[in-house]
Write a protein that holds these residues in place. Structure first.
Motif, PDB file in Angstrom:
ATOM      1  N   ARG A 149     -10.884  -2.324   0.179  1.00 30.12           N
ATOM      2  CA  ARG A 149     -10.723  -2.343  -1.279  1.00 30.12           C
ATOM      3  C   ARG A 149     -10.429  -0.963  -1.853  1.00 30.12           C
ATOM      4  O   ARG A 149     -10.072  -0.857  -3.026  1.00 30.12           O
ATOM      5  CB  ARG A 149     -11.996  -2.873  -1.933  1.00 30.12           C
ATOM      6  CG  ARG A 149     -12.335  -4.317  -1.630  1.00 30.12           C
ATOM      7  CD  ARG A 149     -13.435  -4.812  -2.562  1.00 30.12           C
ATOM      8  NE  ARG A 149     -14.612  -3.952  -2.514  1.00 30.12           N
ATOM      9  CZ  ARG A 149     -15.645  -4.149  -1.704  1.00 30.12           C
ATOM     10  NH1 ARG A 149     -15.630  -5.165  -0.849  1.00 30.12           N
ATOM     11  NH2 ARG A 149     -16.693  -3.330  -1.719  1.00 30.12           N
ATOM     12  N   ALA A 186      -8.001   0.191  -4.904  1.00 32.30           N
ATOM     13  CA  ALA A 186      -7.351  -0.990  -5.482  1.00 32.30           C
ATOM     14  C   ALA A 186      -7.249  -0.894  -6.999  1.00 32.30           C
ATOM     15  O   ALA A 186      -6.319  -1.424  -7.602  1.00 32.30           O
ATOM     16  CB  ALA A 186      -8.139  -2.252  -5.116  1.00 32.30           C
ATOM     17  N   ASP A 187      -8.181  -0.188  -7.620  1.00 25.85           N
ATOM     18  CA  ASP A 187      -8.172  -0.073  -9.078  1.00 25.85           C
ATOM     19  C   ASP A 187      -7.597   1.276  -9.489  1.00 25.85           C
ATOM     20  O   ASP A 187      -8.106   2.330  -9.123  1.00 25.85           O
ATOM     21  CB  ASP A 187      -9.589  -0.192  -9.641  1.00 25.85           C
ATOM     22  CG  ASP A 187     -10.209  -1.545  -9.333  1.00 25.85           C
ATOM     23  OD1 ASP A 187      -9.452  -2.532  -9.327  1.00 25.85           O
ATOM     24  OD2 ASP A 187     -11.429  -1.593  -9.084  1.00 25.85           O
ATOM     25  N   HIS A 200       0.820  -1.208   0.000  1.00 29.23           N
ATOM     26  CA  HIS A 200       0.000   0.000   0.000  1.00 29.23           C
ATOM     27  C   HIS A 200       0.854   1.259   0.000  1.00 29.23           C
ATOM     28  O   HIS A 200       0.547   2.230  -0.692  1.00 29.23           O
ATOM     29  CB  HIS A 200      -0.921   0.009   1.221  1.00 29.23           C
ATOM     30  CG  HIS A 200      -1.812  -1.189   1.298  1.00 29.23           C
ATOM     31  ND1 HIS A 200      -2.368  -1.628   2.474  1.00 29.23           N
ATOM     32  CD2 HIS A 200      -2.233  -2.052   0.334  1.00 29.23           C
ATOM     33  CE1 HIS A 200      -3.093  -2.719   2.228  1.00 29.23           C
ATOM     34  NE2 HIS A 200      -3.026  -2.980   0.956  1.00 29.23           N
ATOM     35  N   ARG A 243      -6.865   2.207   4.090  1.00 30.44           N
ATOM     36  CA  ARG A 243      -6.285   0.921   4.494  1.00 30.44           C
ATOM     37  C   ARG A 243      -5.775   0.965   5.929  1.00 30.44           C
ATOM     38  O   ARG A 243      -5.866  -0.018   6.660  1.00 30.44           O
ATOM     39  CB  ARG A 243      -5.143   0.537   3.540  1.00 30.44           C
ATOM     40  CG  ARG A 243      -5.548   0.435   2.088  1.00 30.44           C
ATOM     41  CD  ARG A 243      -6.675  -0.567   1.844  1.00 30.44           C
ATOM     42  NE  ARG A 243      -7.078  -0.581   0.453  1.00 30.44           N
ATOM     43  CZ  ARG A 243      -6.504  -1.319  -0.491  1.00 30.44           C
ATOM     44  NH1 ARG A 243      -5.495  -2.113  -0.188  1.00 30.44           N
ATOM     45  NH2 ARG A 243      -6.938  -1.277  -1.737  1.00 30.44           N
TER      46      ARG A 243
END
Length: 232
Positions: free
Chosen positions: A221, A224-225, A143, A155
């Motif tokens: 999540r 994440a993209d 991360h 996160r």
């Protein structure tokens, strides 16, 4: 509140012990009231106890001779840290510092080792804890390199609500924006921006001196993209 009650609430492993084991833990454990900023354990000192947070919030951090400090993780109430150093019988490789006034417990190394020798459930608990801790630090390394500040804050908060490492947390954590910044390694102002963005996304609710998580999976999540290396 009696010590046994505090342990029952803030130590999942205490609940798996038999009566003899609980009695020895209550006899041997010590409790410290640490003011914000107190160094609870110092890097380079021989590990002589397993450290638990009964209330408050502490951080695990490392630093160098130039004064640069990096926070590795935060530990809220219910968390226990330092088992790796005890198992390897080595010096601490990090500092443990109270981010706010906290109550910290120390279980002596001899008692910790006795539990390993006498309690199969305690051993199972430690295996799960170590496995989860490894996954946590692998994720953090990823991360910190790949995610932007908003996603790092998401996160970081998700880590603090880990039900295996910090059981019984619920979905509300008393934490300030400054503390979020310390743990996510961003400024307080940048932490504030990230929290507002996460709130707009419906993932959490910012309360006075606290954060209430509305969607833990969403926090895990987030970003994440197409995460960007944005260091605003």
């Amino acid at each position: 509140m009696q010590l046994a009650d505090s342990l029952h609430l803030a130590a999942a492993w205490f609940r798996v012990l038999d009566s003899e084991q609980r009695a020895r833990v209550e006899r041997d454990i010590s409790v410290q009231h640490a003011l914000a900023g107190t160094i609870i354990e110092r890097k380079g000192q021989l590990a002589q106890a397993w450290i638990g947070v009964l209330s408050g919030l502490v951080k695990v951090s490392v630093g160098n001779a130039e004064g640069k400090v990096a926070s590795l993780t935060g530990v809220p109430a219910g968390g226990w840290i330092g088992e790796g150093s005890l198992l390897k019988r080595e010096v601490r490789k990090y500092d443990v510092v109270a981010l706010r006034d906290s109550v910290v417990a120390r279980l002596p190394a001899a008692t910790f080792e006795w539990l390993l020798d006498t309690s199969i459930p305690f051993n199972r608990y430690l295996l799960h804890q170590l496995n989860e801790r490894v996954a946590q630090f692998i994720g953090k390394a990823e991360h910190d390199r790949l995610l932007d500040p908003d996603a790092r804050v998401a996160r970081c908060l998700a880590e603090l609500f880990n039900p295996l490492l910090y059981p019984g947390m619920g979905m509300r954590l008393t934490i300030t924006q400054e503390e979020v910044g310390y743990l996510a390694r961003v400024s307080r102002q940048r932490a504030n921006q990230a929290l507002r963005k996460l709130e707009e996304a419906g993932l959490l609710k910012v309360e006075y001196g606290a954060v209430r998580v509305m969607d833990l999976d969403g926090l895990k999540r987030y970003g994440a993209d197409g995460a960007a290396l944005d260091e605003d």
